[in-house]
Motif scaffolding. Structure first.
Motif, short mmCIF file in Angstrom:
data_model
loop_
_atom_site.label_atom_id
_atom_site.label_comp_id
_atom_site.label_asym_id
_atom_site.label_seq_id
_atom_site.Cartn_x
_atom_site.Cartn_y
_atom_site.Cartn_z
N GLU A 34 18.09 -35.79 37.61
CA GLU A 34 17.99 -35.87 36.16
C GLU A 34 17.36 -34.61 35.55
OE1 GLU A 34 16.80 -38.08 38.22
OE2 GLU A 34 17.83 -39.99 37.92
N ARG A 59 21.76 -42.93 32.55
CA ARG A 59 20.74 -43.98 32.64
C ARG A 59 19.34 -43.48 32.32
NH1 ARG A 59 21.87 -42.18 37.73
NH2 ARG A 59 20.06 -41.58 39.03
N ASN A 60 19.11 -42.15 32.48
CA ASN A 60 17.77 -41.62 32.26
C ASN A 60 17.61 -41.17 30.81
OD1 ASN A 60 15.59 -39.34 32.27
ND2 ASN A 60 15.34 -40.38 34.25
#
Length: 969
Positions: free
Chosen positions: A152, A185-186
């Motif tokens: 990420e 998702r992050n």
């Protein structure tokens, strides 16, 4: 160096800038050292830190290249840092690019990848014609891989890097990967992806690359849970699709108070922008602001209060905003926050005084802060809000604060007590009925160890006695002693405080006995017994035996019952200014005794006793008993008293008993008039035009309007009816702020409109392309000299033939000093590869934009005059021949306030001296003393002395006076 040539602006005008070191400095500097070092420090204060770094020599480039080709990540980090430093210092290093592409791109180290993005951000990506370099295509695949990286952090920093890329050729192939990260998702990746989309959409062709970007971001906003990501999404809609942002806000009105602080701040910005463009819709947004006043974030409720005041003048809205500010005063511990909040309350006091009067006790709670700046500003606000309804509560609170200062727990209790005494003084002057409740308490501080505080009490008591005859009997029995018993009692009390005479006895030694001194003592009827007292310097007594006169050495201390007060101790320490005051007081009492006492014998007796006391003072002052003799001024005053008592004259008696008091009364009247004029000057000027539209509130439809909206409508109608508005200034004054920066024959014409706010300067520069060619990479390069600082980096623009461009530059100001803004316009054409430069005219920032007239007491003025270290002495050189006309000209030219009362300037004697005072927006004080004399040929001569705590304001104000004093400049 601070040379004389650099200080002389006009020939034959001498100006002397001196550094006046404070007496408590450990190592005083000479004038030359102080001036030169201070000048150098002042000039270098705003300079950048220059760090030496070797240029990109081939050897250094090869060293960096070798480290990059290795497998050691630590060595690669150091090598990348060196390469970035070389780029920032102007080196291109093209030979390193392929090495970095080959050996640094594949690295998995996060630090190396971050430094790689910094390197790519700083290298040149286009050629001289503005086309993308072919080798830049090589990095697109790496950026695409980073945007799809499983880590990420790599995705997030790459998206952040894309914010700063303006080349469409690099961004276009990456758009699918950027959009895919909107659903990652992050939250760290999502918030940076939103910012990247926002930056791309703002590019000149961004709306073609991302046609449906606002719609996508609106969908993201509706499903996003992370507060920072929601803030970024809402910010994009706010800047790029305002209608969508408004629609989202109005559909989620009930949830605004639950949003995060960053998003709430953006909401307030949107409300301010919308309501300024469409004032008719502010009713539905004020409900949102009211709901945000109850959130836990101090920053949000502060912005809410400011937004509420700017949008509505309804009493409910102003009351809510002022209550919020008062709450912040108590809950916030940061002194800077409290000072800012007090500034906002001060602004509300000026425009909504009736509402702020009800908040006066809440404002007084800020006195609990130990910071004296906060206390002083709080008292200034409160004193302007006093009314007959709240005066008793305010005075009671101030009295409690005075009592607290007696505990001695804080180091600066004396300074705080002085502020409180001055505040109570102002209250008693405005409302004399409360004077009786405070004057007796304040008289306990007449002997305060803080001299300034005691002096303020004396001034207060003296003024109250004059303005409140009913309190005279209970306060003092000297100056206002009118009856026979009061006069005799006043003389007796002063004699008791002085103690028995003489004040000293000189030690005698056989051969050095002074016979004349002995005779003088006999004339004064001083009887020396076998055990006679000798008074020491501290006011104590020692015994001296008559039998040991010829062998007297050092007297010994004994306990005595003689009654000598603090007045005697002060005299024996050499305070002859006090002695002169005592002599004048006794003389005035004796003169008044002659008017009320019918017995000539009693008058002669009192006169003789007073003469004995005064002569003893002179003997004490002329003796070698004290370390320093009496000063000439005190000596002359005491001698005048002796002459008046020995040879009373009716005209002189009238001056002492009547004229002096009349002058004091006149001073109080002028002081009251000055305060009244200041209140009138602060009052808002009302204007009404004959054709102004007036809407009648009772004839309007009230359907769907809240109480706050109804109140706001009433306030707007009242303002229109009374013509209340803020004066926008003279249009001619606005035109004077338009400055021509280039010549009419230059290929690029530029002019600037200068807007000066308190802490920043905004330059609105209009640039016109007067050629038939397209100007590429046009850049407005500015630099500053003085305490000015550029906030934004210059940007490049493309200007079509015969078209114009508006460029704004923001400059921060940090002190009151004349600054200079200079620079040039740089551009390129398609035919010429070299860059063309047009030099701009300098913009001089006037000190008058930062100082404003102010008022201070004579005591404070004298204290600052003695304390301030810098003095600028300007010789008078003017064609004006009238002293008062010259004074008025200097006042108008310097934007200062004349503290010298008009009565002191009346009449004509060929001399004029006046004190001027001003205060800058940064809290700096400027003091000016003007002293002129009219010569025999009719010309004026003299000096204008400027003192300040900093060198900049003394220099700048001196330059202004030098240029303006002739009357024609």
């Amino acid at each position: 160096m601070c040379s004389q040539e650099s200080l002389d602006v006009v020939p034959h005008v001498r100006r002397d800038l001196r550094y006046r070191p404070s007496p408590n400095l450990p190592t005083p500097r000479t004038v030359t050292q102080a001036a030169s070092s201070s000048l150098s420090e002042n000039m270098e204060k705003s300079c950048s830190l220059l760090v030496h770094f070797d240029k990109g020599t081939p050897a250094l480039a090869n060293e960096i290249k070798g480290s990059l080709e290795g497998n050691d990540d630590t060595a690669k980090v150091d090598a990348m840092k060196k390469a970035i430093m070389l780029l920032l210092n102007g080196e291109t290093l093209p030979q390193l690019f392929l090495t970095i592409i080959r050996y640094v791109l594949p690295s998995e180290d996060h630090t190396v990848q971050k430094l790689l993005l910094l390197y790519l951000e700083n290298i040149e990506k286009t050629d001289s014609k503005g086309k993308i370099l072919p080798e830049m295509i090589l990095i697109c695949q790496n950026l695409r891989n980073n945007l799809q990286h499983p880590n990420e952090y790599i995705r997030g920093v790459t998206l952040r890097f894309l914010h700063r890329i303006c080349e469409i050729e690099i961004i276009e192939p990456l758009i699918p990967s950027i959009l895919a990260n909107l659903e990652h998702r992050n939250p760290f990746v999502r918030r940076n992806a939103i910012l990247a989309v926002n930056a791309i959409y703002k590019l000149p062709q961004g709306d073609h690359l991302l046609v449906d970007a606002p719609e996508m971001i609106e969908k993201v906003l509706s499903t996003e849970a992370d507060q920072s990501a929601k803030r970024n999404a809402f910010l994009m809609l706010y800047t790029c699709a305002q209608d969508r942002a408004i629609n989202y806000l109005l559909t989620h009105v009930d949830k605004v108070s639950d949003w995060g602080e960053p998003l709430q701040m953006v909401v307030l910005d949107l409300i301010r922008k919308v309501c300024r463009t469409n004032k008719g819709e502010k009713g539905k947004y004020i409900k949102i602001i009211i709901s945000l006043l109850n959130v836990s974030s101090a920053a949000v409720i502060f912005e809410c209060a400011g937004t509420l005041v700017s949008l509505s003048s309804a009493p409910t809205a102003i009351r809510a905003a002022s209550s919020t500010y008062c709450q912040l005063l108590v809950t916030q511990s940061d002194n800077n926050v409290k000072l800012i909040v007090l500034d906002r309350l001060d602004e509300l006091k000026s425009s909504h005084r009736d509402i702020m009067v009800d908040m006066i006790m809440d404002v007084l709670r800020a006195l609990s802060s130990p910071n004296h700046d906060i206390r002083r500003k709080t008292l200034d606000i409160v004193l302007d809000l006093i009314t007959p309804r709240n005066i008793n509560e305010v005075v009671l609170t101030l009295k409690k604060e005075v009592v607290k200062t007696q505990s001695g727990e804080l180091e600066k209790d004396g300074e705080y007590r002085q502020m409180l005494i001055q505040a109570i003084h102002s209250c008693a002057v405005k409302f004399p009925e409360v004077a009786g409740t405070v004057v007796h308490m304040l008289m306990d501080f007449l002997g305060d160890s803080n001299v300034a505080s005691a002096m303020d009490v004396v001034v207060f008591v003296r003024e109250i006695i004059e303005t409140n005859p009913k309190l005279r009997v209970s306060i003092v029995t000297s100056e206002y002693c009118l009856s026979l018993s009061e006069v005799e009692s006043g003389i007796t009390v002063i004699k008791q405080c002085l103690g028995d005479l003489p004040f000293y006895l000189a030690s005698e030694d056989g051969d050095n006995t002074n016979e004349s001194s002995r005779r003088s003592q006999q004339v004064n009827s001083i009887t020396v017994s076998s055990k006679r007292p000798a008074i020491l310097a501290d006011g104590t007594y020692a015994t001296q035996s008559a039998a040991s006169e010829t062998a007297f050495s050092t007297p010994t201390l004994v306990h005595t019952t003689l009654n000598s007060g603090n007045l005697r101790s002060l005299l024996l320490t050499g305070d002859f200014f006090l002695g002169a005051v005592v002599a004048c007081t006794l003389t005035r009492l004796v003169l008044r005794l002659t008017a009320v006492q019918t017995l000539k014998f009693e008058v002669n007796k009192s006169t003789t006793q007073v003469l004995l006391i005064i002569v003893s003072m002179l003997q004490l002052g002329q003796s070698s008993f004290l370390p320093h003799p009496i000063d000439n001024d005190s000596y002359d005053r005491i001698v005048v008293c002796i002459r008046l008592l020995c040879n009373p004259d009716e005209q002189i008696k009238k001056i002492w008993l009547q004229s002096c008091r009349e002058s004091f009364v006149q001073m109080l009247v002028e002081k009251q008039q000055q305060e009244t004029e200041e209140i009138k000057a602060k009052a808002q000027v009302l204007h009404a035009q004959p054709d102004d539209l007036i809407d009648f509130y009772h004839l309007k439809s009230r359907k769907g309007m809240s109480q706050l909206e109804l109140e706001d409508e009433v306030q707007d109608d009242l303002k229109r009816a009374t013509g209340e508005f803020v004066n926008q200034g003279d249009p001619a004054n606005k035109l004077s702020r338009i400055l021509q920066l280039t010549g009419f024959s230059d290929p690029v014409y530029a002019e600037a409109y200068v807007t000066v706010h308190h802490y920043d300067i905004i330059l609105d520069v209009t640039i016109i392309n007067r050629t038939k060619e397209t100007l590429q990479n046009l850049c407005l390069e500015l630099a500053t000299m003085g305490d000015l600082k550029l906030v934004e980096r210059p940007q490049n623009y493309t200007l079509a033939p015969e078209s114009s461009k508006q460029i704004k530059a923001n400059i921060k100001v940090s002190s009151t000093e004349t600054g200079v803004i200079f620079g040039n316009i740089v551009y390129e054409t398609s035919n010429v590869l070299e860059r063309n430069v047009v030099v701009l005219n300098d913009i001089h920032i006037d000190i008058m934009d930062y100082i404003s007239p102010a008022v201070c007491s004579d005591t404070a003025y004298r204290s600052m005059w003695a304390e301030f270290e810098w003095e600028n002495k300007v010789a008078v050189n003017t064609v004006i021949q009238d002293e008062k006309e010259f004074l008025d000209h200097i006042i108008n030219s310097t934007n200062m306030k004349c503290l010298t009362p008009p009565s002191a300037l009346e009449g004509y004697c060929g001399f004029l001296a006046a004190n001027l005072y001003a205060k800058s927006v940064f809290g700096e004080d400027a003091l000016v003393n003007l002293s002129v004399e009219k010569q025999a040929d009719g010309k004026l001569s003299g000096y204008i002395r400027i003192r300040s705590k900093t060198q900049g304001i003394a220099l700048s104000l001196g330059d202004k006076i030098t240029l303006k004093q002739k009357g024609g400049a």
